[in-house]
Design a protein around this motif. Structure first.
Motif, PDB file in Angstrom:
ATOM      1  N   TRP A 197       0.864  -1.182   0.025  1.00 53.64           N
ATOM      2  CA  TRP A 197       0.027   0.039  -0.251  1.00 53.64           C
ATOM      3  C   TRP A 197       0.874   1.177  -0.033  1.00 53.64           C
ATOM      4  N   GLN A 198       0.329   2.491  -0.384  1.00 55.54           N
ATOM      5  CA  GLN A 198       1.204   3.628  -0.297  1.00 55.54           C
ATOM      6  C   GLN A 198       1.371   3.918   0.870  1.00 55.54           C
ATOM      7  N   LYS A 199       2.571   4.591   1.263  1.00 50.69           N
ATOM      8  CA  LYS A 199       3.156   4.832   2.488  1.00 50.69           C
ATOM      9  C   LYS A 199       2.786   6.268   2.984  1.00 50.69           C
ATOM     10  N   VAL A 200       2.361   6.646   3.777  1.00 50.47           N
ATOM     11  CA  VAL A 200       2.168   8.370   3.920  1.00 50.47           C
ATOM     12  C   VAL A 200       2.384   8.487   5.636  1.00 50.47           C
ATOM     13  N   PRO A 201       2.773   9.821   5.979  1.00 53.30           N
ATOM     14  CA  PRO A 201       2.903  10.209   7.406  1.00 53.30           C
ATOM     15  C   PRO A 201       1.186  10.168   7.785  1.00 53.30           C
ATOM     16  N   LEU A 202       1.295   9.860   9.174  1.00 59.71           N
ATOM     17  CA  LEU A 202      -0.176   9.819   9.729  1.00 59.71           C
ATOM     18  C   LEU A 202      -0.972  11.177   9.765  1.00 59.71           C
ATOM     19  N   SER A 203      -0.395  12.350   9.604  1.00 63.68           N
ATOM     20  CA  SER A 203      -0.685  13.565   9.434  1.00 63.68           C
ATOM     21  C   SER A 203      -1.548  13.667   8.368  1.00 63.68           C
ATOM     22  N   SER A 204      -1.186  12.933   7.237  1.00 66.42           N
ATOM     23  CA  SER A 204      -1.730  13.131   5.905  1.00 66.42           C
ATOM     24  C   SER A 204      -3.228  12.367   6.047  1.00 66.42           C
ATOM     25  N   SER A 323      12.197  10.520  30.154  1.00 64.94           N
ATOM     26  CA  SER A 323      12.546  11.187  30.954  1.00 64.94           C
ATOM     27  C   SER A 323      12.299  10.646  32.485  1.00 64.94           C
ATOM     28  N   ALA A 324      11.169  10.979  33.248  1.00 61.33           N
ATOM     29  CA  ALA A 324      11.086  10.366  34.271  1.00 61.33           C
ATOM     30  C   ALA A 324       9.986   9.277  34.024  1.00 61.33           C
ATOM     31  N   GLN A 325       9.306   9.452  32.817  1.00 62.40           N
ATOM     32  CA  GLN A 325       8.456   8.321  32.307  1.00 62.40           C
ATOM     33  C   GLN A 325       8.461   8.539  30.804  1.00 62.40           C
ATOM     34  N   LYS A 326       8.337   7.388  30.032  1.00 62.61           N
ATOM     35  CA  LYS A 326       8.297   7.458  28.568  1.00 62.61           C
ATOM     36  C   LYS A 326       7.167   8.287  28.284  1.00 62.61           C
ATOM     37  N   ASN A 327       7.207   9.166  27.040  1.00 62.77           N
ATOM     38  CA  ASN A 327       6.170   9.676  26.388  1.00 62.77           C
ATOM     39  C   ASN A 327       6.263   9.944  25.127  1.00 62.77           C
ATOM     40  N   LEU A 328       5.351  10.091  24.266  1.00 60.76           N
ATOM     41  CA  LEU A 328       5.405  10.600  22.906  1.00 60.76           C
ATOM     42  C   LEU A 328       5.380  11.968  22.725  1.00 60.76           C
ATOM     43  N   ASN A 329       5.974  12.512  21.685  1.00 67.27           N
ATOM     44  CA  ASN A 329       5.719  13.903  21.467  1.00 67.27           C
ATOM     45  C   ASN A 329       4.720  13.903  20.144  1.00 67.27           C
ATOM     46  N   LEU A 330       4.334  15.314  19.751  1.00 69.87           N
ATOM     47  CA  LEU A 330       3.359  15.104  18.641  1.00 69.87           C
ATOM     48  C   LEU A 330       4.014  15.335  17.278  1.00 69.87           C
ATOM     49  N   ALA A 331       5.265  15.598  17.190  1.00 67.20           N
ATOM     50  CA  ALA A 331       5.870  15.478  16.083  1.00 67.20           C
ATOM     51  C   ALA A 331       6.210  13.997  15.560  1.00 67.20           C
ATOM     52  N   LEU A 332       6.485  13.139  16.514  1.00 73.08           N
ATOM     53  CA  LEU A 332       6.722  11.918  16.222  1.00 73.08           C
ATOM     54  C   LEU A 332       5.539  11.225  15.755  1.00 73.08           C
ATOM     55  N   LEU A 333       4.497  11.528  16.237  1.00 71.44           N
ATOM     56  CA  LEU A 333       3.150  10.932  15.886  1.00 71.44           C
ATOM     57  C   LEU A 333       2.868  11.541  14.553  1.00 71.44           C
ATOM     58  N   ARG A 334       3.007  12.718  14.148  1.00 73.35           N
ATOM     59  CA  ARG A 334       2.599  13.174  12.924  1.00 73.35           C
ATOM     60  C   ARG A 334       3.508  12.556  12.019  1.00 73.35           C
ATOM     61  N   SER A 335       4.839  12.213  12.225  1.00 75.01           N
ATOM     62  CA  SER A 335       5.565  11.820  11.108  1.00 75.01           C
ATOM     63  C   SER A 335       5.582  10.507  10.779  1.00 75.01           C
ATOM     64  N   LEU A 336       4.789   9.626  11.678  1.00 76.37           N
ATOM     65  CA  LEU A 336       5.034   8.258  11.791  1.00 76.37           C
ATOM     66  C   LEU A 336       4.326   7.819  10.130  1.00 76.37           C
ATOM     67  N   ILE A 337       5.064   6.920   9.737  1.00 76.68           N
ATOM     68  CA  ILE A 337       5.022   6.384   8.367  1.00 76.68           C
ATOM     69  C   ILE A 337       3.852   5.141   8.476  1.00 76.68           C
ATOM     70  N   VAL A 338       2.726   5.336   7.852  1.00 75.43           N
ATOM     71  CA  VAL A 338       1.625   4.338   8.050  1.00 75.43           C
ATOM     72  C   VAL A 338       1.329   3.763   6.475  1.00 75.43           C
ATOM     73  N   PRO A 339       0.706   2.776   6.187  1.00 71.66           N
ATOM     74  CA  PRO A 339       0.145   2.211   4.882  1.00 71.66           C
ATOM     75  C   PRO A 339      -1.155   2.963   4.774  1.00 71.66           C
ATOM     76  N   LYS A 340      -1.619   3.271   3.536  1.00 64.46           N
ATOM     77  CA  LYS A 340      -2.712   4.108   3.177  1.00 64.46           C
ATOM     78  C   LYS A 340      -3.510   3.043   2.345  1.00 64.46           C
ATOM     79  N   PRO A 341      -4.384   2.209   2.702  1.00 66.76           N
ATOM     80  CA  PRO A 341      -5.223   1.601   1.601  1.00 66.76           C
ATOM     81  C   PRO A 341      -6.265   2.242   1.070  1.00 66.76           C
ATOM     82  N   PRO A 342      -6.831   1.930  -0.014  1.00 65.37           N
ATOM     83  CA  PRO A 342      -8.027   2.578  -0.419  1.00 65.37           C
ATOM     84  C   PRO A 342      -8.995   2.838   0.457  1.00 65.37           C
ATOM     85  N   LEU A 343      -9.656   4.077   0.410  1.00 67.35           N
ATOM     86  CA  LEU A 343     -10.585   4.461   1.423  1.00 67.35           C
ATOM     87  C   LEU A 343     -11.883   3.553   1.391  1.00 67.35           C
TER      88      LEU A 343
END
Length: 621
Positions: A197-204, A323-343
């Motif tokens: 499938w086409q790979k896109v950032p999650l933000s798309s 840091s004190a505990q693991k956490n995600l930042n928004l930039a990491l989530l937005r740039s996460l590359i995921v497959p995009k099958p047909p809608l």
């Protein structure tokens, strides 16, 4: 109904375990004596130890060997007050105490009683860093003691209610597995993306923004107590697909320093339990430890994205800054590359999920009702307020002269002799005539005879050993009548047909199974050693089974309406009746009802591979 209440020490023995020196490998390596820690009590019914110790380790420690039907209670730490019932012979460490069987209590009754006492016991702990209770606390504990027959009735009721709860949980788990497998079938594994499938950032696929909670402290009284739902991280973590409940609300003041998100927003946790998701079923606020994802309707379906995250959780957890505990930042989530099958395909999957969620919600409601019923039954039962007159019980449990079994003072060799006798005796359960003697049995008989010679000059033997001796004499006499003493060393081990039939009836009531599933079950249950499984493709072309193979013969002779030759008709299975059907998974010609463990065997297979001959219990069995 008034029952007597007694301290546990007034009617039975209570023992606590110990730990052999861990730096002496001769106490542990190649050990054969089951040894438990308090974590093993999470099994509820303890059938497997976490470790084994050697005879030397046993003799050089304070641990005690406890018989089956001992009620176990954890003494220390977070497990304090946790109870279980022992179904094997085992010893334990010093964090576990055992209430031994007696003629005054039915073990399952005491086990279920202690389950209702967990919180009370935990609240009574003492100690700072490691809260605990001790053996004396358990010895002095006051328990209700109705007549044995009523104890059995109460345990029977609660056991059946508990079984219904477990069946309901299994059904919910199967639905989750079904949806996950449907996702994989439609989209493939999103990590490997073999469907290309086409790979896109999650933000798309939609917009992502953090929740808002500007005020500090976050739990200031003026912020809370209004009409606006406030969803916390834990409520997302425990929600599943849809978030349907909340425990806190914002006031007008709270709303002004936050943001109200619309129903249908998918929430993603970015702290503590990372990358857990759930979809809002109501408008709500949430703190900045949660990210809101609003799908672009032209690009994605948020149900597809929710299931996508179940595959990416481990990756996101690993890459999360710490840091004190693991956490995600928004930039990491937005740039996460995921497959995009047909809608269109995403929407088809979402439609399947929504239909399935209706069924799952019904099971969830049933589970809640059953858990409430169980709690109510427990409360009424142990107060003596439950009408037990109509409860049917197994009358073989009512043994008037049931002796207290105290294995603590028995030498280990006597314990081993009793254990061997019990194993051999179990093989002959329900068997009236012996026609075949497995080579494994011969070895066990030799072990018994060697041990039994040591006890001939002991003037007074324990009752359990006397019973074991009687059992062995009966079995030896039956073997002599059979006129067989040994089999060749390589001869295949035979079946105890009566016991095997009963286990199949217990396991597969209202369920289907095939040979692979039965073989897997037998191996895990350690009923017998059997030959490898024969694939359903073979069975489709040759459904007549080979009479020389015990397992196949056992099932074949249990099948109704099968064409049998004269020899097979004489060997019709007296213990079990089955029906067989050919299941076409592509056409789904009937609905398969499988045990949870059996479903795991075939969940990743193609429809062709799932097709084949399946069996079920005949209605008259």
């Amino acid at each position: 109904m008034k029952w007597s209440k007694e301290q546990i020490s007034s009617f039975t023995q209570v023992v606590t375990g110990g730990t052999p020196a861990t730096d002496k490998r001769e106490y542990w390596d190649k050990g054969t004596i089951p040894w438990l820690n308090s974590g093993d009590l999470n099994q509820g019914t303890v059938t497997k130890p976490s470790n084994f110790i050697t005879e030397e380790g046993y003799k050089n420690s304070s641990t005690k060997l406890m018989p089956p039907d001992t009620v176990l209670v954890a003494l220390t730490g977070s497990t304090t007050g946790l109870s279980a019932i022992l179904k094997i012979e085992a010893c334990a460490n010093q964090s576990v105490t055992g209430i031994l069987p007696s003629n005054k209590h039915y073990p399952e009754f005491l086990y279920y009683f202690f389950k209702t006492q967990r919180q009370k016991i935990f609240n009574a702990t003492w100690g700072g860093a490691q809260p605990h209770i001790n053996q004396k606390y358990v010895k002095d504990y006051i328990v209700p003691l109705p007549p044995i027959v009523d104890q059995i009735r109460i345990a029977t009721i609660l056991s059946k209610a508990e079984a219904l709860i477990e069946q309901c949980k299994e059904s919910i788990d199967l639905i989750d597995e079904l949806l996950k497998n449907t996702f994989l079938k439609m989209f493939g594994d999103p990590i490997t993306n073999k469907k290309d499938w086409q790979k896109v950032p999650l933000s798309s696929l939609g917009s992502l923004d953090r929740g808002v909670s500007k005020h500090r402290p976050r739990n200031a009284p003026e912020l809370l107590g209004g009409i606006y739902p406030l969803v916390q991280t834990s409520e997302v973590t425990n929600a599943g697909l849809y978030i349907r409940s909340y425990t806190q609300t914002y006031s007008e003041v709270g709303l002004k320093q936050s943001k109200l998100w619309k129903k249908g927003t998918m929430l993603i946790t970015i702290a503590a339990n990372i990358a857990r998701t759930g979809i809002l079923t109501f408008d709500a606020c949430f703190p900045d430890s949660i990210v809101g994802f609003i799908s672009d309707k032209k690009e994605s379906n948020n149900i597809y994205v929710h299931f996508l995250f179940s595959f990416f959780q481990d990756i996101l957890e690993k890459n999360a800054p710490q840091s004190a505990q693991k956490n995600l930042n928004l930039a990491l989530l937005r740039s996460l590359i995921v497959p995009k099958p047909p809608l269109k395909l995403q929407n088809q999957f979402a439609a399947i999920v929504e239909k399935t969620e209706v069924l799952k919600a019904q099971f969830q409601n049933s589970l809640t009702d059953l858990e409430n019923l169980y709690a109510s039954l427990s409360q009424l039962a142990f107060k003596g307020e439950l009408d037990l007159s109509a409860v049917e019980i197994d009358e073989t449990l009512l043994v008037e002269d049931k002796k207290q079994v105290s294995t603590v003072s028995m030498p280990l060799d006597i314990q081993k002799a009793i254990e061997i006798s019990n194993k051999i005796n179990k093989q002959f359960e329900g068997i009236n005539r012996i026609t075949k003697i497995p080579s494994a049995l011969i070895k066990q008989l030799e072990q018994w005879n060697k041990l039994e010679d040591q006890f001939k000059h002991i003037p007074k033997l324990p009752e359990a050993l006397l019973q074991a001796r009687n059992n062995m004499e009966r079995i030896q006499e039956a073997i002599n009548k059979a006129g067989t003493t040994k089999l060749p060393a390589d001869e295949e081990t035979g079946f105890n047909w009566a016991v095997l039939a009963n286990r199949i009836k217990e396991r597969y009531k209202n369920r289907h199974f095939n040979f692979e599933m039965l073989h897997s079950f037998i191996q895990k249950d350690k009923l017998v050693e059997v030959i490898p499984y024969y694939a359903s493709e073979e069975l489709k072309t040759n459904p007549r089974l080979n009479d020389t193979e015990d397992l196949k013969s056992f099932i074949q002779t249990a099948i109704q309406n099968i064409e049998m030759d004269e020899k097979q008709q004489r060997q019709t299975n007296p213990f079990l009746r089955l029906t067989q059907s050919f299941y076409n998974a592509e056409k789904e010609n009937f609905t398969l009802s499988l045990h949870k463990e059996d479903f795991k065997l075939i969940k990743d297979r193609t429809a062709r591979q799932r097709s084949g001959i399946y069996f079920s219990l005949a209605t008259e069995v």
